[in-house]
Design a protein around this motif. Structure first.
Motif, PDB file in Angstrom:
ATOM      1  N   GLY A 562      62.856  41.220  -4.228  1.00  0.00           N
ATOM      2  CA  GLY A 562      61.693  40.403  -3.936  1.00  0.00           C
ATOM      3  C   GLY A 562      61.712  39.172  -4.819  1.00  0.00           C
ATOM      4  N   ASN A 563      60.839  38.237  -4.537  1.00  0.00           N
ATOM      5  CA  ASN A 563      60.727  37.046  -5.378  1.00  0.00           C
ATOM      6  C   ASN A 563      59.347  37.008  -6.020  1.00  0.00           C
ATOM      7  N   ALA A 564      59.083  35.948  -6.751  1.00  0.00           N
ATOM      8  CA  ALA A 564      57.803  35.846  -7.452  1.00  0.00           C
ATOM      9  C   ALA A 564      56.633  35.859  -6.477  1.00  0.00           C
ATOM     10  N   TRP A 565      56.821  35.257  -5.319  1.00  0.00           N
ATOM     11  CA  TRP A 565      55.745  35.210  -4.323  1.00  0.00           C
ATOM     12  C   TRP A 565      55.408  36.621  -3.850  1.00  0.00           C
ATOM     13  N   ASN A 566      56.439  37.400  -3.545  1.00  0.00           N
ATOM     14  CA  ASN A 566      56.200  38.776  -3.079  1.00  0.00           C
ATOM     15  C   ASN A 566      55.551  39.620  -4.162  1.00  0.00           C
ATOM     16  N   TYR A 567      56.124  39.583  -5.365  1.00  0.00           N
ATOM     17  CA  TYR A 567      55.651  40.486  -6.414  1.00  0.00           C
ATOM     18  C   TYR A 567      54.315  40.071  -7.002  1.00  0.00           C
ATOM     19  N   SER A 568      53.918  38.823  -6.842  1.00  0.00           N
ATOM     20  CA  SER A 568      52.600  38.421  -7.331  1.00  0.00           C
ATOM     21  C   SER A 568      51.490  39.051  -6.504  1.00  0.00           C
ATOM     22  N   LEU A 569      51.850  39.686  -5.397  1.00  0.00           N
ATOM     23  CA  LEU A 569      50.884  40.382  -4.549  1.00  0.00           C
ATOM     24  C   LEU A 569      50.926  41.888  -4.766  1.00  0.00           C
ATOM     25  N   TYR A 570      51.715  42.321  -5.773  1.00  0.00           N
ATOM     26  CA  TYR A 570      51.865  43.756  -5.989  1.00  0.00           C
ATOM     27  C   TYR A 570      50.995  44.228  -7.156  1.00  0.00           C
ATOM     28  N   VAL A 571      49.731  44.457  -6.884  1.00  0.00           N
ATOM     29  CA  VAL A 571      48.826  45.139  -7.810  1.00  0.00           C
ATOM     30  C   VAL A 571      47.976  46.073  -6.945  1.00  0.00           C
ATOM     31  N   PRO A 572      48.593  47.091  -6.346  1.00  0.00           N
ATOM     32  CA  PRO A 572      47.892  47.890  -5.342  1.00  0.00           C
ATOM     33  C   PRO A 572      46.688  48.642  -5.875  1.00  0.00           C
ATOM     34  N   HIS A 573      46.654  48.883  -7.183  1.00  0.00           N
ATOM     35  CA  HIS A 573      45.549  49.648  -7.755  1.00  0.00           C
ATOM     36  C   HIS A 573      44.373  48.770  -8.161  1.00  0.00           C
ATOM     37  N   ALA A 574      44.552  47.444  -8.133  1.00  0.00           N
ATOM     38  CA  ALA A 574      43.468  46.540  -8.515  1.00  0.00           C
ATOM     39  C   ALA A 574      43.495  45.294  -7.637  1.00  0.00           C
ATOM     40  N   PRO A 575      43.376  45.451  -6.310  1.00  0.00           N
ATOM     41  CA  PRO A 575      43.481  44.285  -5.428  1.00  0.00           C
ATOM     42  C   PRO A 575      42.389  43.242  -5.671  1.00  0.00           C
ATOM     43  N   GLU A 576      41.172  43.698  -5.994  1.00  0.00           N
ATOM     44  CA  GLU A 576      40.100  42.729  -6.249  1.00  0.00           C
ATOM     45  C   GLU A 576      40.423  41.863  -7.460  1.00  0.00           C
ATOM     46  N   ALA A 577      40.954  42.495  -8.516  1.00  0.00           N
ATOM     47  CA  ALA A 577      41.318  41.729  -9.706  1.00  0.00           C
ATOM     48  C   ALA A 577      42.455  40.760  -9.403  1.00  0.00           C
ATOM     49  N   MET A 578      43.427  41.196  -8.624  1.00  0.00           N
ATOM     50  CA  MET A 578      44.537  40.328  -8.245  1.00  0.00           C
ATOM     51  C   MET A 578      44.025  39.132  -7.449  1.00  0.00           C
ATOM     52  N   ILE A 579      43.110  39.375  -6.528  1.00  0.00           N
ATOM     53  CA  ILE A 579      42.530  38.287  -5.737  1.00  0.00           C
ATOM     54  C   ILE A 579      41.796  37.311  -6.648  1.00  0.00           C
ATOM     55  N   GLY A 580      41.125  37.858  -7.662  1.00  0.00           N
ATOM     56  CA  GLY A 580      40.446  36.990  -8.625  1.00  0.00           C
ATOM     57  C   GLY A 580      41.418  36.103  -9.383  1.00  0.00           C
ATOM     58  N   LEU A 581      42.545  36.653  -9.790  1.00  0.00           N
ATOM     59  CA  LEU A 581      43.546  35.851 -10.493  1.00  0.00           C
ATOM     60  C   LEU A 581      44.054  34.700  -9.637  1.00  0.00           C
ATOM     61  N   LEU A 582      44.118  34.922  -8.335  1.00  0.00           N
ATOM     62  CA  LEU A 582      44.644  33.909  -7.423  1.00  0.00           C
ATOM     63  C   LEU A 582      43.552  32.996  -6.868  1.00  0.00           C
ATOM     64  N   GLY A 583      42.370  33.053  -7.454  1.00  0.00           N
ATOM     65  CA  GLY A 583      41.346  32.075  -7.110  1.00  0.00           C
ATOM     66  C   GLY A 583      40.224  32.554  -6.230  1.00  0.00           C
ATOM     67  N   GLY A 584      40.179  33.842  -5.919  1.00  0.00           N
ATOM     68  CA  GLY A 584      39.103  34.362  -5.098  1.00  0.00           C
ATOM     69  C   GLY A 584      39.510  34.563  -3.649  1.00  0.00           C
ATOM     70  N   PRO A 585      38.648  35.202  -2.850  1.00  0.00           N
ATOM     71  CA  PRO A 585      38.999  35.596  -1.477  1.00  0.00           C
ATOM     72  C   PRO A 585      39.471  34.453  -0.585  1.00  0.00           C
ATOM     73  N   GLU A 586      38.803  33.312  -0.645  1.00  0.00           N
ATOM     74  CA  GLU A 586      39.161  32.216   0.254  1.00  0.00           C
ATOM     75  C   GLU A 586      40.546  31.666  -0.053  1.00  0.00           C
ATOM     76  N   LEU A 587      40.808  31.395  -1.331  1.00  0.00           N
ATOM     77  CA  LEU A 587      42.123  30.880  -1.709  1.00  0.00           C
ATOM     78  C   LEU A 587      43.207  31.935  -1.514  1.00  0.00           C
ATOM     79  N   PHE A 588      42.857  33.185  -1.783  1.00  0.00           N
ATOM     80  CA  PHE A 588      43.839  34.250  -1.611  1.00  0.00           C
ATOM     81  C   PHE A 588      44.209  34.403  -0.137  1.00  0.00           C
ATOM     82  N   THR A 589      43.240  34.293   0.752  1.00  0.00           N
ATOM     83  CA  THR A 589      43.517  34.376   2.182  1.00  0.00           C
ATOM     84  C   THR A 589      44.475  33.271   2.612  1.00  0.00           C
ATOM     85  N   ALA A 590      44.244  32.067   2.128  1.00  0.00           N
ATOM     86  CA  ALA A 590      45.142  30.958   2.453  1.00  0.00           C
ATOM     87  C   ALA A 590      46.533  31.205   1.880  1.00  0.00           C
ATOM     88  N   HIS A 591      46.584  31.799   0.695  1.00  0.00           N
ATOM     89  CA  HIS A 591      47.863  32.126   0.061  1.00  0.00           C
ATOM     90  C   HIS A 591      48.629  33.134   0.920  1.00  0.00           C
TER      91      HIS A 591
END
Length: 765
Positions: A562-591
């Motif tokens: 995998g690459n950085a893009w794939n693995y930056s989405l790998y926090v299956p036990h804390a998806p809400e926190a991961m979404i927060g790191l990436l700027g919140g639901p709206e930005l994460f959806t666009a990502h």
């Protein structure tokens, strides 16, 4: 027959009647046998210890004067594009990315004796034979091919521990059965340590082969019985003069010598064949001894009826396949579904004799008391969906697999749960300690016969092993530094998830100390987050981030498959926190949207296995497991309709009912398990959580027999256009969030989806 015509012919031959109860008739074992799927087409029963299948062209190729194995292309011993069969061996992996096995190869021949396998370019130079797919048939517990060069119909079937061959000699003459103990899937003769054959009488032989292939020490015992006495027999040991391309040679040969041991060994057993005569051969395997193989033979196939073994094997398949009865709009989808279920049930296999004895990781003989011992645990792949599938559909077998893993732990000098293990060996392949989520998920879902305290002890001890793959630095720094251990980001993220699983089991058992320790470790993913780039990034032991950084390069330091893009989405036990790191639901959806729509430049497809874009949609890599949960992440952003859209886009593109129809290695059934869950309408994003994320079902309806309960899944208004969920109810109660609990599903009842052609943003309100 062309690749495009084959599925059509199969559909016509199998029929599409919704009234059929012969679920095995919807399985096409040839799916995944072309290119990268790495499945095998031969005969086996559910979870069978014998996988009796043709091997095509596994001979090593020459590089700079040396022969090297093609360990990737021939992981299953068979490629649909090959035009010759070298013989039929009794052990195979299904869908892996690494090779081994291929034990006890038999090949029937007619005419002058040849003890050299020959080559694909010149099959007449050896005992191999040309064949054609028009004269090939593959079905559960059955395989047939016409060996054109010998005019022999070869048929295969199997019980759990016994393979059975039926050879029909269309023309009479001097017939031979070659026993090739040099052959193997990995590196042929170079992996042999010792081989032994003993002629017990004129129709029974026993023996063993010791190898040092991917598994560094492996012993396979066997017993072979013929339905007709052989008139003569002999051996060729090859010695140091053995070559792959030339004739095997006339040196080191022995005739009618009843016992022989050598590093390389091929034997022949000779018969007079009449026109149309059939010869039956039974081959029993054992991990323990030749006597164990004989006991397996007498217990499972004491008779000489090939059709009885075949029918009993297909009855076993119909029983396990029929536990899930699905109806689909397109007949091809039904073929895909039952073939996926078939592949899910052949990756992990029984590894014990009928008396329960097996060879353990310590190379001692143990007895599985109260459970069946299993092997082939590709856990980096299978913890994600395959073992959760077993927990749902095969809970007793999964419990036995967990007990097998705990036995592995007790036998391990490292006191480690299995990582990637097979046939009494630990291969240390891939990363993580992913037996942990399998154990935790099974225990928390009430798997029978497992001691929760023993499971927790094994998980904790494994996770504290400082000798394993950067675990010491991980505990020291709170992340794996790239200058201390490679694939550091992947390791950090996967360890963090495994640690979260341990914390959940500790909480269940009231172990607050362990819960606190591993809850803290589970947050380690934050320590490789680089806010300046918005990606998980390799970090050094001095705290700095790796300077050379390309988020799209799959060969970038810090990641694996995998690459950085794939693995930056790998926090299956804390998806809400991961979404927060990436700027919140709206930005994460666009990502997430951009992941599926971007175009990767050709420079990122450099390695041979990556030249084709198999398994890739944009930058979403379905052929690599770290991405399997990604389409379901929209459920955490308030846009579940995007999950529905993505899932229904992926299903027909990554799974097609043809030999090249899998978008990547099936990986011991993980790819198939993704299909099965997704086709049913839900997926285990976080094993250990007890929840599934809702997707978009592909089936019209499904009936799941879960022990004493029955779960009915219905998809009203299902069609290729109606991919969007309008509402979901369980036993009449509407779901108000796009998730459903395992505990609720296994109580049975009706899970009803209402589908439609347009997005319904109020579906879960």
């Amino acid at each position: 027959m062309s690749l495009k015509l084959l599925p059509v012919a199969l559909l016509l031959s199998l029929g599409t009647s919704a009234q059929t109860t012969n679920h095995a008739s919807f399985v096409n074992p040839l799916i995944g046998t072309h290119r990268m799927g790495h499945t095998y087409p031969g005969a086996t029963v559910p979870f069978g210890m014998v996988q009796l299948s043709p091997d095509t062209d596994t001979i090593p190729y020459e590089v700079n004067g040396k022969y090297v194995p093609d360990v990737y292309k021939y992981c299953a011993g068979y490629q649909y594009s090959d035009r010759t069969i070298v013989g039929f061996s009794h052990t195979h992996f299904s869908g892996t990315g690494h090779s081994d096995l291929g034990d006890v190869l038999l090949m029937p021949t007619l005419g002058p004796l040849q003890l050299n396998p020959g080559t694909a370019d010149d099959p007449a130079s050896g005992f191999r034979s040309a064949y054609a797919h028009t004269d090939e048939r593959a079905a559960p517990a059955y395989y047939r091919a016409l060996l054109q060069d010998h005019d022999i119909d070869a048929e295969l079937t199997a019980s759990t521990r016994v393979g059975m061959h039926r050879y029909t000699f269309r023309k009479g003459g001097d017939a031979h059965v070659i026993l090739d103990l040099v052959h193997g899937i990995y590196n042929h003769a170079q992996k042999n340590v010792w081989t032994f054959v003993r002629v017990e009488n004129d129709s029974l032989i026993t023996g063993f082969r010791q190898t040092a292939g991917w598994a560094k020490t492996r012993t396979q015992y066997f017993a072979i019985a013929f339905s007709k006495p052989f008139k003569s027999f002999g051996y060729n040991t090859g010695g140091d003069k053995e070559t792959y391309r030339g004739f095997w040679g006339k040196f080191n040969t022995r005739q009618n010598f009843r016992e022989l041991i050598a590093r390389q060994l091929r034997a022949h057993f000779d018969f007079d064949a009449r026109d149309g005569e059939q010869l039956l051969v039974k081959v029993a395997l054992s991990p323990v001894s030749a006597q164990g193989a004989l006991r397996n033979l007498r217990a499972e196939v004491p008779h000489w009826s090939f059709d009885r073994v075949k029918n009993e094997g297909q009855q076993q398949w119909n029983k396990v396949l029929g536990a899930v009865d699905v109806q689909t709009i397109e007949p091809a989808d039904r073929i895909n579904f039952y073939t996926a279920l078939y592949h899910a049930y052949i990756g992990t296999t029984v590894y014990s004799d009928v008396d329960g004895r097996y060879r353990g990781l310590d190379q001692e003989v143990h007895t599985a008391t109260g459970f069946t011992n299993y092997t082939t645990f590709s856990l980096w792949d299978t913890y994600r969906a395959l073992h959760p599938l077993y927990t749902l559909l095969q809970p007793q077998r999964n419990a036995d697999m967990v007990r097998s893993m705990l036995a592995h732990y007790r036998q391990s000098a490292h006191k480690m749960l299995p990582v990637w293990s097979h046939h009494a060996n630990e291969n240390w392949c891939m990363i993580g300690y992913h037996a942990v989520p399998v154990l935790v998920d099974a225990v928390l879902k009430g798997a029978p016969g497992i001691d929760p305290k023993a499971a927790l002890e094994a998980c904790v001890t494994t996770a504290r092993n400082r000798q394993y793959e950067g675990l010491g630095p991980y505990m020291q720094y709170g992340y794996v530094p790239e200058d201390k251990s490679g694939s550091s980001v992947s390791k950090t993220l996967e360890y963090a998830y495994d640690d979260w699983c341990i914390a959940q089991l500790a909480r269940k058992l009231g172990r607050t100390d362990i819960y606190n320790e591993f809850s803290k470790r589970a947050a380690s993913y934050r320590n490789v987050w680089d806010a300046s780039t918005g990606f998980m990034r390799p970090r050094m032991s001095d705290g700095s981030f790796l300077k050379e950084f390309d988020v799209l390069n799959t060969h970038q330091r810090g990641y694996i498959e995998g690459n950085a893009w794939n693995y930056s989405l790998y926090v299956p036990h804390a998806p809400e926190a991961m979404i927060g790191l990436l700027g919140g639901p709206e930005l994460f959806t666009a990502h997430l949207d951009s992941l599926f729509t971007m175009e990767l430049p050709d420079k990122y497809f450099e390695k041979t296995e990556d030249i084709s874009r198999d398994g890739i949609i944009g930058n979403y890599v379905h052929g690599k497991e770290p991405s399997h949960h990604v389409p379901y992440l929209y459920n955490w952003t308030g846009a579940p309709w995007k999950t529905q859209e993505r899932v229904r886009h992926i299903l027909p593109r990554m799974y097609r009912p043809e030999p090249g129809g899998l978008g990547g290695n099936d990986d011991c059934g993980q790819m198939s398990a993704w299909y099965l869950f997704s086709a049913l309408g839900f997926y285990p994003v976080t094993p250990g959580s007890g929840e599934y994320a809702i997707g978009s079902p592909l089936v019209q309806s499904a009936t799941l027999r879960l022990g004493g309960k029955t779960l009915r899944i219905e998809a009203a208004h299902q069609s290729a256009q109606n991919v969007y969920v309008q509402s979901v109810t369980l036993n009449g109660k509407r779901l108000t969030r796009p998730f459903i609990r395992h505990a609720d599903l296994v109580q049975g009842g009706t899970l009803r989806f209402v589908m439609g052609p347009v997005v319904n943003k109020e579906a879960f309100k």
